[in-house]
Design a protein around this motif. Structure first.
Motif, mmCIF file in Angstrom:
data_model
loop_
_atom_site.group_PDB
_atom_site.id
_atom_site.type_symbol
_atom_site.label_atom_id
_atom_site.label_comp_id
_atom_site.label_asym_id
_atom_site.label_seq_id
_atom_site.Cartn_x
_atom_site.Cartn_y
_atom_site.Cartn_z
ATOM 1 N N ILE A 52 -0.582 3.424 15.636
ATOM 2 C CA ILE A 52 -1.689 2.794 14.894
ATOM 3 C C ILE A 52 -3.049 3.065 15.528
ATOM 4 O O ILE A 52 -4.070 2.758 14.916
ATOM 5 C CB ILE A 52 -1.455 1.279 14.674
ATOM 6 N N SER A 53 -3.070 3.660 16.707
ATOM 7 C CA SER A 53 -4.362 4.022 17.302
ATOM 8 C C SER A 53 -4.954 5.263 16.628
ATOM 9 O O SER A 53 -6.122 5.562 16.809
ATOM 10 C CB SER A 53 -4.208 4.257 18.805
ATOM 11 N N LYS A 54 -4.139 5.957 15.842
ATOM 12 C CA LYS A 54 -4.595 7.134 15.099
ATOM 13 C C LYS A 54 -4.903 6.713 13.662
ATOM 14 O O LYS A 54 -4.407 5.694 13.186
ATOM 15 C CB LYS A 54 -3.495 8.197 15.104
ATOM 16 N N PRO A 55 -5.707 7.502 12.948
ATOM 17 C CA PRO A 55 -5.993 7.155 11.546
ATOM 18 C C PRO A 55 -4.709 7.099 10.723
ATOM 19 O O PRO A 55 -3.846 7.972 10.839
ATOM 20 C CB PRO A 55 -6.888 8.299 11.071
ATOM 21 N N CYS A 56 -4.571 6.058 9.930
ATOM 22 C CA CYS A 56 -3.400 5.871 9.077
ATOM 23 C C CYS A 56 -3.831 5.789 7.622
ATOM 24 O O CYS A 56 -4.878 5.224 7.317
ATOM 25 C CB CYS A 56 -2.676 4.577 9.457
ATOM 26 N N LYS A 57 -3.010 6.339 6.712
ATOM 27 C CA LYS A 57 -3.295 6.275 5.283
ATOM 28 C C LYS A 57 -3.158 4.852 4.771
ATOM 29 O O LYS A 57 -3.897 4.411 3.911
ATOM 30 C CB LYS A 57 -2.334 7.175 4.514
ATOM 31 N N ILE A 58 -2.177 4.147 5.290
ATOM 32 C CA ILE A 58 -1.902 2.768 4.893
ATOM 33 C C ILE A 58 -2.136 1.883 6.110
ATOM 34 O O ILE A 58 -1.659 2.173 7.204
ATOM 35 C CB ILE A 58 -0.466 2.630 4.366
ATOM 36 N N LYS A 59 -2.887 0.809 5.903
ATOM 37 C CA LYS A 59 -3.239 -0.083 7.004
ATOM 38 C C LYS A 59 -1.991 -0.726 7.615
ATOM 39 O O LYS A 59 -1.141 -1.264 6.907
ATOM 40 C CB LYS A 59 -4.194 -1.172 6.516
ATOM 41 N N ILE A 60 -1.926 -0.668 8.949
ATOM 42 C CA ILE A 60 -0.841 -1.300 9.696
ATOM 43 C C ILE A 60 -1.430 -2.424 10.527
ATOM 44 O O ILE A 60 -2.412 -2.234 11.231
ATOM 45 C CB ILE A 60 -0.146 -0.295 10.639
ATOM 46 N N ARG A 61 -0.810 -3.593 10.428
ATOM 47 C CA ARG A 61 -1.175 -4.718 11.288
ATOM 48 C C ARG A 61 0.047 -5.034 12.139
ATOM 49 O O ARG A 61 1.129 -5.260 11.616
ATOM 50 C CB ARG A 61 -1.611 -5.917 10.444
ATOM 51 N N HIS A 62 -0.143 -5.024 13.448
ATOM 52 C CA HIS A 62 0.952 -5.181 14.407
ATOM 53 C C HIS A 62 0.784 -6.493 15.155
ATOM 54 O O HIS A 62 -0.264 -6.741 15.752
ATOM 55 C CB HIS A 62 0.941 -3.988 15.371
ATOM 56 N N PHE A 63 1.811 -7.317 15.125
ATOM 57 C CA PHE A 63 1.785 -8.606 15.817
ATOM 58 C C PHE A 63 2.959 -8.658 16.781
ATOM 59 O O PHE A 63 4.098 -8.375 16.398
ATOM 60 C CB PHE A 63 1.896 -9.756 14.810
ATOM 61 N N VAL A 64 2.675 -9.006 18.031
ATOM 62 C CA VAL A 64 3.713 -9.118 19.047
ATOM 63 C C VAL A 64 3.825 -10.579 19.430
ATOM 64 O O VAL A 64 2.868 -11.176 19.920
ATOM 65 C CB VAL A 64 3.367 -8.266 20.294
ATOM 66 N N LYS A 65 4.991 -11.150 19.168
ATOM 67 C CA LYS A 65 5.216 -12.546 19.527
ATOM 68 C C LYS A 65 6.708 -12.806 19.607
ATOM 69 O O LYS A 65 7.487 -12.234 18.853
ATOM 70 C CB LYS A 65 4.541 -13.501 18.551
ATOM 71 N N GLU A 66 7.074 -13.639 20.530
ATOM 72 C CA GLU A 66 8.468 -14.036 20.682
ATOM 73 C C GLU A 66 8.833 -14.963 19.532
ATOM 74 O O GLU A 66 8.109 -15.909 19.230
ATOM 75 C CB GLU A 66 8.656 -14.758 22.013
ATOM 76 N N ASP A 67 9.924 -14.671 18.890
ATOM 77 C CA ASP A 67 10.411 -15.511 17.804
ATOM 78 C C ASP A 67 11.769 -16.081 18.192
ATOM 79 O O ASP A 67 12.521 -15.459 18.938
ATOM 80 C CB ASP A 67 10.556 -14.690 16.514
ATOM 81 N N SER A 68 12.089 -17.242 17.652
ATOM 82 C CA SER A 68 13.384 -17.847 17.954
ATOM 83 C C SER A 68 14.505 -17.233 17.126
ATOM 84 O O SER A 68 15.674 -17.379 17.458
ATOM 85 C CB SER A 68 13.332 -19.361 17.732
ATOM 86 N N SER A 69 14.137 -16.529 16.048
ATOM 87 C CA SER A 69 15.151 -15.905 15.197
ATOM 88 C C SER A 69 14.507 -14.844 14.309
ATOM 89 O O SER A 69 13.284 -14.792 14.157
ATOM 90 C CB SER A 69 15.813 -16.964 14.306
ATOM 91 N N LEU A 70 15.351 -14.054 13.711
ATOM 92 C CA LEU A 70 14.906 -13.063 12.730
ATOM 93 C C LEU A 70 14.179 -13.762 11.586
ATOM 94 O O LEU A 70 13.151 -13.287 11.097
ATOM 95 C CB LEU A 70 16.114 -12.294 12.202
ATOM 96 N N TRP A 71 14.697 -14.900 11.173
ATOM 97 C CA TRP A 71 14.115 -15.637 10.050
ATOM 98 C C TRP A 71 12.715 -16.131 10.385
ATOM 99 O O TRP A 71 11.832 -16.116 9.527
ATOM 100 C CB TRP A 71 15.034 -16.792 9.646
ATOM 101 N N GLN A 72 12.509 -16.584 11.604
ATOM 102 C CA GLN A 72 11.168 -17.024 12.003
ATOM 103 C C GLN A 72 10.199 -15.848 11.956
ATOM 104 O O GLN A 72 9.067 -15.978 11.501
ATOM 105 C CB GLN A 72 11.175 -17.651 13.390
ATOM 106 N N ALA A 73 10.637 -14.682 12.418
ATOM 107 C CA ALA A 73 9.786 -13.485 12.377
ATOM 108 C C ALA A 73 9.459 -13.103 10.934
ATOM 109 O O ALA A 73 8.318 -12.752 10.620
ATOM 110 C CB ALA A 73 10.478 -12.329 13.095
ATOM 111 N N MET A 74 10.443 -13.200 10.048
ATOM 112 C CA MET A 74 10.205 -12.891 8.634
ATOM 113 C C MET A 74 9.205 -13.885 8.034
ATOM 114 O O MET A 74 8.298 -13.488 7.288
ATOM 115 C CB MET A 74 11.518 -12.903 7.869
ATOM 116 N N ASN A 75 9.353 -15.147 8.363
ATOM 117 C CA ASN A 75 8.417 -16.166 7.872
ATOM 118 C C ASN A 75 7.016 -15.951 8.416
ATOM 119 O O ASN A 75 6.030 -16.182 7.714
ATOM 120 C CB ASN A 75 8.916 -17.570 8.198
ATOM 121 N N THR A 76 6.908 -15.478 9.662
ATOM 122 C CA THR A 76 5.601 -15.133 10.228
ATOM 123 C C THR A 76 4.957 -14.038 9.385
ATOM 124 O O THR A 76 3.776 -14.114 9.030
ATOM 125 C CB THR A 76 5.727 -14.678 11.689
ATOM 126 N N GLY A 77 5.726 -13.012 9.053
ATOM 127 C CA GLY A 77 5.217 -11.933 8.214
ATOM 128 C C GLY A 77 4.751 -12.429 6.859
ATOM 129 O O GLY A 77 3.684 -12.046 6.381
#
Length: 105
Positions: A52-77
């Motif tokens: 993502i440090s290079k030019p991208c055709k489609i915008k990418i937003r990257h979030f790094v965070k510890e989640d308690s589960s896959l479902w919590q990460a999906m809900n964050t998204g």
């Protein structure tokens, strides 16, 4: 109509680049790609940052965070999404071809 692609990832250094490239190759461009990274320790986070440090055709937003589960990460998204529609694309998956989102739209 804006689409949000959500990818939840943790330690997927061998597949995440293919996933990101699959989104970037889409012909439909009114898309945001949210990557929710569960604090990967295998170099995945650094690889995503280098992409993502290079030019991208489609915008990418990257979030790094510890989640308690896959479902919590999906809900964050979901909570961070700005698209009218949401699609989940797993970190080891790719779209069938470059017109998938255009057909869905």
């Amino acid at each position: 109509m804006k689409l949000t692609i959500i990818t939840v990832v943790k330690n997927a250094i061998n597949s995440i680049e293919h996933c990101i490239n699959s989104v970037q190759q889409q012909t439909y461009k009114n898309v945001e790609h949210l990557i929710i990274d569960g604090k990967s320790i295998d170099g995945t986070t650094e690889l995503i940052q280098s992409i993502i440090s290079k030019p991208c055709k489609i915008k990418i937003r990257h979030f790094v965070k510890e989640d308690s589960s896959l479902w919590q990460a999906m809900n964050t998204g979901i909570s961070l999404s700005t698209g009218l529609y949401i699609c989940f694309l797993n970190s080891d998956d790719i779209f069938f071809d470059e017109d998938v989102l255009g057909v869905v739209q």
